[in-house]
Motif scaffolding. Structure first.
Motif, short mmCIF file in Angstrom:
data_model
loop_
_atom_site.label_atom_id
_atom_site.label_comp_id
_atom_site.label_asym_id
_atom_site.label_seq_id
_atom_site.Cartn_x
_atom_site.Cartn_y
_atom_site.Cartn_z
N ASP A 66 -3.74 4.14 2.07
CA ASP A 66 -5.18 4.10 2.29
C ASP A 66 -5.69 2.77 2.85
OD1 ASP A 66 -5.03 2.45 0.06
OD2 ASP A 66 -6.38 3.66 -1.18
N ASP B 66 0.83 -1.20 0.00
CA ASP B 66 0.00 0.00 0.00
C ASP B 66 0.87 1.26 0.00
OD1 ASP B 66 -1.98 1.89 0.34
OD2 ASP B 66 -2.25 1.45 2.46
N ASN C 81 0.12 4.34 -1.04
CA ASN C 81 -0.52 5.63 -0.73
C ASN C 81 -1.13 5.68 0.67
OD1 ASN C 81 -2.90 4.19 -0.98
ND2 ASN C 81 -3.61 5.28 -2.80
N GLU D 90 -0.50 -0.08 -7.47
CA GLU D 90 0.35 -0.63 -6.40
C GLU D 90 0.63 -2.12 -6.64
OE1 GLU D 90 -1.21 2.33 -2.85
OE2 GLU D 90 -2.34 0.51 -3.30
#
Length: 71
Positions: free
Chosen positions: A55, A51, A53, A62
């Motif tokens: 979130d 992950d 980013n 990804e």
């Protein structure tokens, strides 16, 4: 950047609810199908590693970046 179309079909198989993201429960189901069952904490840790980013989910970019880097 990885070619997203190269990984999209595999991503779609893992994304069982078709929301465009791979969650920890979907990761756990994948590992079970692969014959390597993991618990919820290990599934969440696996998602966190991919992950980029932050979130809490894995998107196609990804997923593709991870697979391309680990070929």
């Amino acid at each position: 950047m990885a070619d997203l179309t190269e990984y999209a079909a595999t991503f779609d198989l893992v994304d069982s609810d078709d929301d465009g993201m791979i969650s920890a429960p979907e990761m756990a189901r994948l590992m079970e199908v692969l014959g390597r069952p993991i618990g919820p904490d290990a599934a969440q840790a696996a998602v966190a590693r991919l992950d980029a980013n932050g979130d809490g989910l894995i998107d196609l970019e990804e997923f593709a970046a991870y697979l391309a880097a680990n070929q």
